[in-house]
Write a protein that holds these residues in place. Structure first.
Motif, PDB file in Angstrom:
ATOM      1  N   ILE A   1      -1.864   6.451 -18.506  1.00  0.00           N
ATOM      2  CA  ILE A   1      -3.261   6.763 -18.194  1.00  0.00           C
ATOM      3  C   ILE A   1      -4.050   5.474 -18.025  1.00  0.00           C
ATOM      4  O   ILE A   1      -4.868   5.339 -17.109  1.00  0.00           O
ATOM      5  N   THR A   2      -3.797   4.510 -18.878  1.00  0.00           N
ATOM      6  CA  THR A   2      -4.484   3.220 -18.798  1.00  0.00           C
ATOM      7  C   THR A   2      -4.219   2.538 -17.460  1.00  0.00           C
ATOM      8  O   THR A   2      -5.103   1.890 -16.904  1.00  0.00           O
ATOM      9  N   LEU A   3      -3.021   2.700 -16.921  1.00  0.00           N
ATOM     10  CA  LEU A   3      -2.670   2.078 -15.644  1.00  0.00           C
ATOM     11  C   LEU A   3      -3.225   2.852 -14.448  1.00  0.00           C
ATOM     12  O   LEU A   3      -3.606   2.263 -13.435  1.00  0.00           O
ATOM     13  N   VAL A   4      -3.286   4.163 -14.563  1.00  0.00           N
ATOM     14  CA  VAL A   4      -3.660   5.004 -13.427  1.00  0.00           C
ATOM     15  C   VAL A   4      -5.172   5.237 -13.323  1.00  0.00           C
ATOM     16  O   VAL A   4      -5.713   5.302 -12.221  1.00  0.00           O
ATOM     17  N   LEU A   5      -5.853   5.345 -14.431  1.00  0.00           N
ATOM     18  CA  LEU A   5      -7.277   5.669 -14.420  1.00  0.00           C
ATOM     19  C   LEU A   5      -8.119   4.738 -13.547  1.00  0.00           C
ATOM     20  O   LEU A   5      -8.970   5.208 -12.786  1.00  0.00           O
ATOM     21  N   PRO A   6      -7.908   3.432 -13.580  1.00  0.00           N
ATOM     22  CA  PRO A   6      -8.720   2.557 -12.722  1.00  0.00           C
ATOM     23  C   PRO A   6      -8.579   2.858 -11.226  1.00  0.00           C
ATOM     24  O   PRO A   6      -9.475   2.560 -10.442  1.00  0.00           O
ATOM     25  N   LEU A   7      -7.480   3.488 -10.831  1.00  0.00           N
ATOM     26  CA  LEU A   7      -7.279   3.798  -9.414  1.00  0.00           C
ATOM     27  C   LEU A   7      -8.284   4.822  -8.905  1.00  0.00           C
ATOM     28  O   LEU A   7      -8.489   4.962  -7.702  1.00  0.00           O
ATOM     29  N   ALA A   8      -8.952   5.522  -9.816  1.00  0.00           N
ATOM     30  CA  ALA A   8     -10.011   6.461  -9.434  1.00  0.00           C
ATOM     31  C   ALA A   8     -11.203   5.720  -8.837  1.00  0.00           C
ATOM     32  O   ALA A   8     -12.061   6.326  -8.200  1.00  0.00           O
ATOM     33  N   PHE A   9     -11.239   4.410  -9.031  1.00  0.00           N
ATOM     34  CA  PHE A   9     -12.362   3.603  -8.562  1.00  0.00           C
ATOM     35  C   PHE A   9     -11.999   2.725  -7.371  1.00  0.00           C
ATOM     36  O   PHE A   9     -12.690   1.752  -7.070  1.00  0.00           O
ATOM     37  N   LEU A  10     -10.912   3.084  -6.670  1.00  0.00           N
ATOM     38  CA  LEU A  10     -10.555   2.363  -5.451  1.00  0.00           C
ATOM     39  C   LEU A  10     -11.607   2.609  -4.377  1.00  0.00           C
ATOM     40  O   LEU A  10     -12.191   3.691  -4.291  1.00  0.00           O
ATOM     41  N   ALA A  11     -11.813   1.613  -3.541  1.00  0.00           N
ATOM     42  CA  ALA A  11     -12.758   1.737  -2.426  1.00  0.00           C
ATOM     43  C   ALA A  11     -12.344   2.907  -1.534  1.00  0.00           C
ATOM     44  O   ALA A  11     -11.155   3.090  -1.258  1.00  0.00           O
ATOM     45  N   PRO A  12     -13.309   3.691  -1.086  1.00  0.00           N
ATOM     46  CA  PRO A  12     -12.990   4.807  -0.186  1.00  0.00           C
ATOM     47  C   PRO A  12     -12.197   4.370   1.044  1.00  0.00           C
ATOM     48  O   PRO A  12     -11.301   5.089   1.493  1.00  0.00           O
ATOM     49  N   SER A  13     -12.494   3.194   1.568  1.00  0.00           N
ATOM     50  CA  SER A  13     -11.761   2.721   2.754  1.00  0.00           C
ATOM     51  C   SER A  13     -10.288   2.457   2.437  1.00  0.00           C
ATOM     52  O   SER A  13      -9.419   2.661   3.289  1.00  0.00           O
ATOM     53  N   ILE A  14      -9.996   2.038   1.211  1.00  0.00           N
ATOM     54  CA  ILE A  14      -8.607   1.816   0.804  1.00  0.00           C
ATOM     55  C   ILE A  14      -7.882   3.155   0.703  1.00  0.00           C
ATOM     56  O   ILE A  14      -6.758   3.308   1.189  1.00  0.00           O
ATOM     57  N   ILE A  15      -8.531   4.123   0.097  1.00  0.00           N
ATOM     58  CA  ILE A  15      -7.932   5.455  -0.024  1.00  0.00           C
ATOM     59  C   ILE A  15      -7.656   6.028   1.364  1.00  0.00           C
ATOM     60  O   ILE A  15      -6.571   6.566   1.626  1.00  0.00           O
ATOM     61  N   GLU A  16      -8.622   5.894   2.260  1.00  0.00           N
ATOM     62  CA  GLU A  16      -8.435   6.397   3.625  1.00  0.00           C
ATOM     63  C   GLU A  16      -7.269   5.701   4.310  1.00  0.00           C
ATOM     64  O   GLU A  16      -6.431   6.353   4.944  1.00  0.00           O
ATOM     65  N   ASP A  17      -7.208   4.378   4.180  1.00  0.00           N
ATOM     66  CA  ASP A  17      -6.100   3.643   4.802  1.00  0.00           C
ATOM     67  C   ASP A  17      -4.751   4.084   4.244  1.00  0.00           C
ATOM     68  O   ASP A  17      -3.779   4.219   4.989  1.00  0.00           O
ATOM     69  N   ILE A  18      -4.679   4.309   2.948  1.00  0.00           N
ATOM     70  CA  ILE A  18      -3.427   4.776   2.341  1.00  0.00           C
ATOM     71  C   ILE A  18      -3.066   6.157   2.873  1.00  0.00           C
ATOM     72  O   ILE A  18      -1.913   6.413   3.247  1.00  0.00           O
ATOM     73  N   LEU A  19      -4.046   7.050   2.939  1.00  0.00           N
ATOM     74  CA  LEU A  19      -3.787   8.414   3.427  1.00  0.00           C
ATOM     75  C   LEU A  19      -3.284   8.426   4.866  1.00  0.00           C
ATOM     76  O   LEU A  19      -2.478   9.274   5.243  1.00  0.00           O
ATOM     77  N   TYR A  20      -3.762   7.484   5.675  1.00  0.00           N
ATOM     78  CA  TYR A  20      -3.358   7.417   7.074  1.00  0.00           C
ATOM     79  C   TYR A  20      -2.209   6.442   7.320  1.00  0.00           C
ATOM     80  O   TYR A  20      -1.861   6.161   8.463  1.00  0.00           O
ATOM     81  N   GLY A  21      -1.623   5.917   6.226  1.00  0.00           N
ATOM     82  CA  GLY A  21      -0.464   5.044   6.353  1.00  0.00           C
ATOM     83  C   GLY A  21      -0.784   3.657   6.871  1.00  0.00           C
ATOM     84  O   GLY A  21       0.087   2.994   7.435  1.00  0.00           O
ATOM     85  N   ARG A  22      -2.017   3.201   6.690  1.00  0.00           N
ATOM     86  CA  ARG A  22      -2.425   1.895   7.201  1.00  0.00           C
ATOM     87  C   ARG A  22      -2.467   0.821   6.111  1.00  0.00           C
ATOM     88  O   ARG A  22      -3.046  -0.236   6.306  1.00  0.00           O
ATOM     89  N   GLN A  23      -1.832   1.084   4.987  1.00  0.00           N
ATOM     90  CA  GLN A  23      -1.825   0.098   3.903  1.00  0.00           C
ATOM     91  C   GLN A  23      -0.794  -0.985   4.185  1.00  0.00           C
ATOM     92  O   GLN A  23       0.128  -0.777   4.951  1.00  0.00           O
TER      93      GLN A  23
END
Length: 67
Positions: A15-37
Motif C-alpha cells: 500500500i505504501t508503494l502503490v498509494l502515491p500513484l493515485a497522485f500521478l499527473a493526469p497526462s501520465i495516466i492518459e499516456d499509459i492508458l494509450y500506450g505512450r509511456q
C-alpha cells in the motif's frame, strides 16, 4: 495504511508503494492508458519512485516522458 492493507489482504508495504500513484499527473495516466509511456516505465519502476514529486512536470521528467 495498515487498515487498507488488512482489508485488501496485502502487506502494508504494498500500500505504501502503490498509494502515491493515485497522485500521478493526469497526462501520465492518459499516456499509459494509450500506450505512450517510455519503454522503461512499468509497474515495478513506478513503485520505485520515492518520493513521487508533487509537481506534474517534474513527474514527467523523472519518469522519462519527453515534454
Amino acid at each position: 495504511m495498515k487498515e487498507i492493507a488488512r482489508c485488501e489482504k496485502v502487506f502494508d508495504t504494498e500500500i505504501t508503494l502503490v498509494l502515491p500513484l493515485a497522485f500521478l499527473a493526469p497526462s501520465i495516466i492518459e499516456d499509459i492508458l494509450y500506450g505512450r509511456q517510455p519503454e522503461t516505465l512499468n509497474v515495478k519502476s513506478l513503485k520505485r519512485i520515492n518520493p513521487l514529486p508533487t509537481d506534474w512536470n517534474e513527474q514527467r521528467k523523472r519518469l522519462g516522458f519527453h515534454q
